[in-house]
Design an enzyme around this catalytic site. Structure first.
Site: not given
Ligand code: PBG
Length: 329
Positions: A124, A126, A134, A201, A211, A223, A239, A254, A280, A319
């Site tokens: 990416c 970004c 992005c 996404k 972020r 975005r 998609e 996601k 996150s 995570y």
């Protein structure tokens, strides 16, 4: 047989299963190999920096990220997903595809130290753009230039493959990027590099804490012009179909938990290896509640992981990957 007896015999019996039998008839299993651990490597720091909004998650230096990768592998984690935070950002994301960019260096070092670990890189722009979008931005008109961005994304993917990445994972959502990346990879002799595309996404508030971690909040706008509207499920299938047509090997949905319906439909419709990103915000919410003693972290996390598998995920980016493989022991 009279009906009373029949009713008795057809009563669901699961409440009487013993633990051993419950185990025997369990439909879904989770395994260490299912988990992908995201790691952040920063060129800007001298030692690890905790991400305040994601307790237990850090930005690491190059040396530290190699240690982390090795430690995760020793725990039983099979794959990692690398994100880079460069020292310099600009309007062309030059550090995204620099031969000696932070991700490229980290991949080389990790592959040398822990060759058995599957290294996936986030592709990416970004984190590398001064404006945090992005793709290439037309600041005057306030929008992102799709086609102009494809070349930079493809260059980024090739530079990751050249450094030794096994899988590249485009997360930008520009149209046509899977094809552009596949063509450049093949042209450069990386036919065996796998593409895991963030195929569905959604534009989501659940990315907020990330972020902070990746220092990639957009400086203007949001975005919404390139990430999907969370009201749309049929569009998500379109998609994903497009990415598969463009030759994605693994498709990802996601965020995770709020989108289990999408995950299920994607797996049902395409039967491709399917990944989900437990993002996150999903992590931070559980961590915060656990820190307050309001929820049992381990049980909540295992239930969540099982939900992803039940809904069709083959791979789970989380995570908690290291915790989960340790808890599974
Ligand atoms: C974009 C990217 C994002 C995440 C992964 N890749 C953020 C975004 O789209 O704004 C989010 C991951 C997370 O929230 O854990 N390069």
């Amino acid at each position: 047989m009279n009906t009373a007896t029949f009713a008795q015999h057809s009563r669901p019996r699961r409440l009487r299963y013993s633990p051993a039998i419950r185990d025997l008839v369990r439909e879904t299993t989770i395994n260490a190999k299912d988990f992908i651990l995201p790691l952040f490597v920063s060129e800007k720091i001298k030692e690890k920096v905790p991400i305040e909004s994601m307790p237990g998650v850090f930005q690491f230096t190059l040396e530290e990220v190699v240690e982390q990768a090795a430690a995760a592998a020793a725990d039983g984690v099979r794959s990692i997903l690398l994100f880079g935070i460069p020292a310099n950002k600009d309007e062309k994301a030059e550090q995204a595809y620099a031969e000696n960019g932070i991700v490229q260096r980290a991949v080389r070092a990790i592959k040398k130290e822990v060759p058995q670990l599957v290294v996936i890189t986030d592709v990416c722009l970004c984190e590398y753009m001064s404006h945090g979008h992005c793709g290439i931005a037309d600041r005057e008109r306030g929008h992102i230039l799709n086609d102009e961005s494809l070349e930079l994304l493809a260059m980024t993917a090739v530079s990751h493959a050249a450094a030794g990445a096994d899988i590249v994972a485009p997360s930008d959502m520009m149209d046509g990027r899977v094809r552009a990346i596949r063509m450049e990879l093949d042209g450069a002799g990386f036919e065996n590099t796998i593409i895991m595309s963030y195929a569905a996404k959604f534009c989501s508030s659940f990315y907020g804490p990330f972020r902070d971690a990746a220092e990639s909040a957009p400086a203007f706008g949001d975005r919404r012009t390139y990430q999907m509207d969370y009201a749309n499920a049929a569009e998500a299938l379109r998609e994903v179909a497009l990415d598969i047509e463009e030759s994605a090997d693994i498709v990802m949905v996601k965020p995770g938990l709020p989108y289990l319906d999408i995950l299920w439909r994607v797996k049902e419709a395409f039967e491709l290896p399917t990944a989900v990103y437990n993002v996150s915000g999903e992590y931070s919410m559980v961590k915060a509640a656990a820190q307050n003693g309001w929820i049992n972290e381990r049980e909540t996390v295992m239930e969540t992981m099982m939900a992803f598998k039940r809904a069709g995920a083959d791979l789970i980016v989380t995570y908690w990957a290291r915790d989960v493989v340790n808890w599974l022991k």
